[in-house]
Design an enzyme around this catalytic site. Structure first.
Site, PDB file in Angstrom:
ATOM      1  N   LYS A 247      36.400 -29.114 -48.087  1.00 57.92           N
ATOM      2  CA  LYS A 247      37.588 -29.792 -48.598  1.00 57.92           C
ATOM      3  C   LYS A 247      38.823 -29.234 -47.900  1.00 57.92           C
ATOM      4  CE  LYS A 247      39.671 -31.314 -52.948  1.00 57.92           C
ATOM      5  NZ  LYS A 247      39.588 -31.277 -54.427  1.00 57.92           N
ATOM      6  N   GLU A 336      32.795 -35.424 -70.395  1.00 54.32           N
ATOM      7  CA  GLU A 336      33.630 -35.570 -71.580  1.00 54.32           C
ATOM      8  C   GLU A 336      32.803 -35.762 -72.852  1.00 54.32           C
ATOM      9  OE1 GLU A 336      35.932 -36.691 -67.960  1.00 54.32           O
ATOM     10  OE2 GLU A 336      34.012 -37.363 -68.788  1.00 54.32           O
ATOM     11  N   ARG A 364      36.242 -41.887 -72.334  1.00 52.73           N
ATOM     12  CA  ARG A 364      34.844 -41.825 -71.926  1.00 52.73           C
ATOM     13  C   ARG A 364      33.950 -41.224 -73.006  1.00 52.73           C
ATOM     14  NH1 ARG A 364      34.596 -41.664 -65.971  1.00 52.73           N
ATOM     15  NH2 ARG A 364      33.035 -40.021 -65.990  1.00 52.73           N
TER      16      ARG A 364
END
Length: 595
Positions: A247, A336, A364
């Site tokens: 990244k 979640e 969610r």
């Protein structure tokens, strides 16, 4: 640059005209292009820099848009956007009326699926692959690119589980860089680390799910990437390619500080150094930091307090508790649903869980809020960060639905602090003992108070407050919208007779206060940074109807449409909850009543 190859690339078909020897230069130019624009316009940086070679290889090998390519979440899709016809408008990225920061179907035929929340790519791409098979198209390719943090989510595993028993033409590419926004966590992360090291002794988990697994391969090695993708085109059935990337690749600071450079704000494009915002005076803290520092303060006094966040320890500021009291602070990854039910389980055993989830992400876990928490009256404390309009991330990220989708759930208290002191005090109040769950919702960004760290005081549940008495019109605000209302009233002498009340609780409403107001004022205006339909204003209307009040009632809030990306100020103006719009509404109302 006159010798720029990227200047001549408008669509992937242009890219495919180049020789493989030209692609490294495209990769360098594409990185430079992204860095130069994001440095001044801001946006997500590290994720896109990490997949430049993968992006080029995918569009070089596959016949997009006929072959369907889907990016999970979309943080890493900037290179994809630039190569698919949006290079000349990329500087409008995430700005009002500009292109979206995420893939969006109505924006381009190359964006096969709209994304913003994670872990949807495998399910959606599998759906596309099944559709192709049912239509008799057996040559179309279907590619889902998903990160190592996103693939740990339950929904991703549901997609893998189904795909493994199909014979669809599906390719799942795992972009493994060991980080999402914060570092990846959990047993799967350790498994992938072992695979990369060559120390994994047990069977390959993806092969066990009936995927044809290949990798791990270097995601920055273009020739190897292209060769492997070409090979996989002819492999039948579900396939899984494990790609290792870095990244922030090729920007030193972004590689070294991957959390900060996920979305770094403005920085020097040449040096990579962040441009610090000049702060002439001390600033009030962000609401997330008020939460993060307060939970540490409370947890040191109360050993039953625990903190939970699904993959957002930095964004939620639970990182402070993870540093000070790590054994009682839990990052559960992008999960979640698990976070909510984990909190419910903890609550059954006498722990006091503060479950910190962005408002948009709590959507969610709606079933878990109802079934696992509210029905059982478990005292889970939901701290909903990023409530209301959040700005440039757009429709997928605005926390404007929580008041409406939570208000209809029995046994659930909903509180919105107007400032940092009230956030601290409600966090203090609930840990002393409650007999039901509570949702505390607060916005992104900074509050207004410098002197916020005051001694704790208990808040009476369901009790509103008078900010200013009046005798003509009463404004009922919830949360930080109180600041906007106060600015309008205080700066316009013609509104001296307008009353202002901070209701604080959307559920339960302060019925005693409301009855007093409906008897005293001719007109009531409610204002919220949530949806007009089903939200705080709807609750006031329901109260008036139940008690047969005939006062004029106006509801200000988020209109019945998805708010796109733009600054919070711009979006407030569009939804007419900015100061000028409120001023006009008050002026018109006063004139209509001739008061």
């Amino acid at each position: 640059m006159s010798n720029s190859l990227l200047n001549n690339i408008n669509l992937p078909r242009d890219l495919r005209q180049l020789s493989q020897d030209d692609l490294p230069q495209i990769a360098k130019e594409l990185r430079d292009f992204i860095i130069n624009i994001v440095a001044t316009k801001e946006g997500h940086l590290g994720a896109s820099l990490g997949v430049i070679e993968l992006t080029i290889a995918l569009h070089y090998v596959f016949d997009t848009p006929r072959d369907l390519l889907m990016w999970d979440v979309g943080h890493q899709a900037y290179g994809h956007k630039i190569l698919t016809g949006r290079k000349n408008v990329f500087d409008t990225n995430r700005q009002l009326d500009g292109i979206s920061g995420f893939p969006k179907r109505e924006e381009s035929e190359y964006d096969t699926f709209g994304v913003g929340h994670s872990s949807t790519s495998i399910s959606a791409t599998l759906g596309m692959a099944i559709a192709s098979k049912l239509s008799g198209d057996l040559t179309k390719q279907h590619i889902a690119v998903i990160g190592d943090a996103s693939i740990a989510s339950g929904m991703a595993f549901e997609g893998l589980n189904h795909a493994g028993v199909t014979d669809t033409n599906l390719l799942v590419i795992l972009n493994d860089n060991a980080i999402g926004i914060d570092p990846s966590v959990g047993a799967l992360k350790q498994y992938l680390t072992n695979v990369k090291k060559g120390t994994q002794k047990q069977d390959n988990i993806f092969e066990a799910l009936n995927f044809n697994y290949s990798g791990p391969i270097n995601g920055h090695d273009l020739p190897n990437l292209i060769s492997e993708l070409e090979r996989l085109k002819s492999v039948k059935g579900p396939k899984f390619l494990h790609v290792i990337t870095t990244k922030g690749k090729c920007l030193k600071q972004a590689e070294e500080n991957q959390v900060k450079y996920h979305a770094p704000g403005k920085f020097d494009a040449k040096t990579g150094e962040l441009i610090s915002k000049s702060l002439a005076n001390e600033q009030p803290p962000k609401f997330q930091d008020v939460f993060g520092k307060t939970i540490v303060e409370l947890a040191k006094q109360n050993k039953k307090i625990v903190g939970i966040t699904p993959a957002m320890p930095t964004g939620s500021s639970l990182k402070y508790m993870m540093e000070k009291i790590p054994e009682r602070a839990f990052d559960v990854g992008i999960a979640e649903q698990h976070a909510v039910t984990l909190a419910a389980g903890m609550a059954t055993q006498g722990l006091i869980p503060y479950c910190n989830i962005y408002s948009t992400f709590l959507q969610r876990a709606y079933d878990q809020i109802i079934h696992d928490v509210a029905i059982q009256k478990l005292p889970v404390i939901f701290c909903l960060d990023r409530a209301g309009l959040v700005g440039e991330d757009g429709a997928t990220h605005h926390g404007v639905f929580d008041l409406a989708y939570l208000r209809c759930i029995p046994n659930l208290v909903i509180f919105a602090p107007r400032n940092a002191i009230e956030l601290r005090n409600i966090m203090y109040t609930v840990q002393k003992g409650i007999d039901s769950p509570i949702a505390i919702r607060y916005p992104r960004g900074r509050g207004k108070l410098l002197n916020w760290k005051k001694p704790f005081k208990e808040i009476e549940i369901g009790k509103g407050e008078c900010i200013k008495e009046g005798n003509t019109v009463a404004i009922l605000s919830i949360g930080t919208t109180a600041n906007t209302v106060s600015n309008v009233i205080d700066n316009n002498p013609q509104f001296k007779d307008i009353g202002h009340y901070d209701m604080r609780f959307v559920k339960p409403l302060d019925g005693f206060l409301l009855k007093t107001l409906f008897k005293k004022y001719k007109a009531i205006i409610s204002i919220e940074d949530g949806t007009i339909i089903g939200g705080f204003g709807s609750a006031v209307l329901e109260f008036a109807n139940a008690n047969n009040y005939k006062n004029k009632i106006e509801i200000l809030g988020i209109k019945d449409q998805f708010s796109e990306h733009g600054t919070i100020s711009e979006l407030k103006l569009i939804n007419e909850i900015d100061e000028k719009s409120i001023q006009k509404k008050l002026t018109d109302l006063i004139l209509s009543f001739k008061i």
